[in-house]
Design a protein around this motif. Sequence first.
Motif, PDB file in Angstrom:
ATOM      1  N   LYS A 149     -26.645  17.200  11.427  1.00 22.06           N
ATOM      2  CA  LYS A 149     -27.124  15.831  11.656  1.00 22.06           C
ATOM      3  C   LYS A 149     -27.849  15.754  13.003  1.00 22.06           C
ATOM      4  O   LYS A 149     -28.625  16.631  13.328  1.00 22.06           O
ATOM      5  CB  LYS A 149     -25.975  14.847  11.535  1.00 22.06           C
ATOM      6  N   ASN A 150     -27.622  14.696  13.788  1.00 23.72           N
ATOM      7  CA  ASN A 150     -28.362  14.493  15.036  1.00 23.72           C
ATOM      8  C   ASN A 150     -27.622  15.061  16.241  1.00 23.72           C
ATOM      9  O   ASN A 150     -26.424  15.358  16.176  1.00 23.72           O
ATOM     10  CB  ASN A 150     -28.637  13.006  15.259  1.00 23.72           C
ATOM     11  N   GLY A 168     -31.540  17.188  12.320  1.00 24.34           N
ATOM     12  CA  GLY A 168     -31.941  15.804  12.566  1.00 24.34           C
ATOM     13  C   GLY A 168     -32.768  15.685  13.819  1.00 24.34           C
ATOM     14  O   GLY A 168     -33.533  16.577  14.176  1.00 24.34           O
ATOM     15  N   SER A 169     -32.611  14.557  14.515  1.00 25.17           N
ATOM     16  CA  SER A 169     -33.337  14.308  15.766  1.00 25.17           C
ATOM     17  C   SER A 169     -32.425  14.546  16.956  1.00 25.17           C
ATOM     18  O   SER A 169     -31.190  14.522  16.836  1.00 25.17           O
ATOM     19  CB  SER A 169     -33.870  12.875  15.791  1.00 25.17           C
ATOM     20  N   VAL A 170     -33.037  14.759  18.123  1.00 21.72           N
ATOM     21  CA  VAL A 170     -32.281  15.031  19.342  1.00 21.72           C
ATOM     22  C   VAL A 170     -32.720  14.067  20.440  1.00 21.72           C
ATOM     23  O   VAL A 170     -33.760  13.410  20.339  1.00 21.72           O
ATOM     24  CB  VAL A 170     -32.470  16.489  19.806  1.00 21.72           C
ATOM     25  N   GLY A 187     -36.224  16.857  13.300  1.00 27.15           N
ATOM     26  CA  GLY A 187     -36.752  15.507  13.478  1.00 27.15           C
ATOM     27  C   GLY A 187     -37.519  15.364  14.775  1.00 27.15           C
ATOM     28  O   GLY A 187     -38.371  16.188  15.103  1.00 27.15           O
ATOM     29  N   ASP A 188     -37.209  14.301  15.537  1.00 30.89           N
ATOM     30  CA  ASP A 188     -37.909  13.995  16.785  1.00 30.89           C
ATOM     31  C   ASP A 188     -37.109  14.473  17.995  1.00 30.89           C
ATOM     32  O   ASP A 188     -35.897  14.708  17.908  1.00 30.89           O
ATOM     33  CB  ASP A 188     -38.135  12.480  16.911  1.00 30.89           C
ATOM     34  N   THR A 189     -37.798  14.547  19.136  1.00 29.00           N
ATOM     35  CA  THR A 189     -37.136  14.837  20.405  1.00 29.00           C
ATOM     36  C   THR A 189     -37.551  13.794  21.429  1.00 29.00           C
ATOM     37  O   THR A 189     -38.642  13.222  21.342  1.00 29.00           O
ATOM     38  CB  THR A 189     -37.466  16.257  20.903  1.00 29.00           C
ATOM     39  N   GLY A 190     -36.686  13.559  22.427  1.00 29.48           N
ATOM     40  CA  GLY A 190     -36.939  12.512  23.409  1.00 29.48           C
ATOM     41  C   GLY A 190     -37.794  12.964  24.579  1.00 29.48           C
ATOM     42  O   GLY A 190     -38.444  14.014  24.547  1.00 29.48           O
ATOM     43  N   VAL A 204     -40.474  21.511  17.351  1.00 28.09           N
ATOM     44  CA  VAL A 204     -40.107  20.144  16.999  1.00 28.09           C
ATOM     45  C   VAL A 204     -40.944  19.745  15.790  1.00 28.09           C
ATOM     46  O   VAL A 204     -42.171  19.640  15.893  1.00 28.09           O
ATOM     47  CB  VAL A 204     -40.355  19.170  18.169  1.00 28.09           C
ATOM     48  N   CYS A 205     -40.299  19.549  14.651  1.00 24.72           N
ATOM     49  CA  CYS A 205     -41.048  19.223  13.434  1.00 24.72           C
ATOM     50  C   CYS A 205     -41.557  17.783  13.443  1.00 24.72           C
ATOM     51  O   CYS A 205     -42.552  17.480  12.788  1.00 24.72           O
ATOM     52  CB  CYS A 205     -40.178  19.464  12.199  1.00 24.72           C
TER      53      CYS A 205
END
Length: 289
Positions: A149-150, A168-170, A187-190, A204-205
């Motif tokens: 998951k995230n 998932g995202s991070v 997912g996304d990254t910050g 990072v997809c």
Amino acid sequence: MASVTDAELKEMTQEERVKALGMTTEQLTGKSMYIEFDPDATERFEYPWAPSVDFNKRTEVDCDGKTTTEVNNQIRALMAEGYGTIVLQNPRGMHSLGVGILSKLNLIIDGSTGYFSTGLIDGPNVRITGRVGWSCGENMMAGTVVVEKNAGSTFGAAIRGGDLVCRGSVGSRTGIDMKGGTILVGGDTGALSGFMMQRGRMVVCGNAGKNLGDSMYDGTIYVGGEIQSCGVDAVEAELTDLDKAWLTRKLTQYGLMPDKGVDHFTKIVAGKQLWNYDNLEPNEKKLIL
């Protein structure tokens, strides 16, 4: 040092060019990324005191009512008995689970963990079925960690080797001070992901937040979505056929291959303007920053 003309540069060897351009004042030391190892030389990959485990020998540990120290000690005791597959049940967000495992092990954490899970590891294959908190895989040296998951912020902080995967995202600061290995994000990254990155690869997809790759020294970042902004000295580079082949192999390996392939990925590398920052004139420093 006296200035060098273009004609003189062409006559120099690669090592002489590097020295002439002033790029040898800050050299990373340690193991070369280009050394090839013999996979049959197991003594090079295992600690002499590492327990001999059988992956087909499986057991479960219920984390309910136990402290983190008790669970981690129980993992080591079971490994000493030859158990090669250990399943942690009911982790319920416990911090620092599975840290400091320095040998082969198939570890399954059935649930979510808190801060600093599976940090300082060198060899185990870990699967976490839930979410993870800050700094999962921090200072990881070898092995694999797959989060279903995230993940929170500082995912893979100071990672040195192995594959760290989040489907998932991070959060922000993914791969901060990254020194090697591979980080894959489905997912996304910050913001500030890849900050002060020194080596390794990050994929990072999805989308990337502000200041991607800020002050990165070396390494490569691939982003499949939108980049909000690049940080200081992070620049776009050409996505080569070798990049595409590596991305295809790595993303397929973990089931993260996008339907549209990898041609749309953006490649970010270090502009290397900060390599000799202390030697620059004040007006040159302002231009870089």
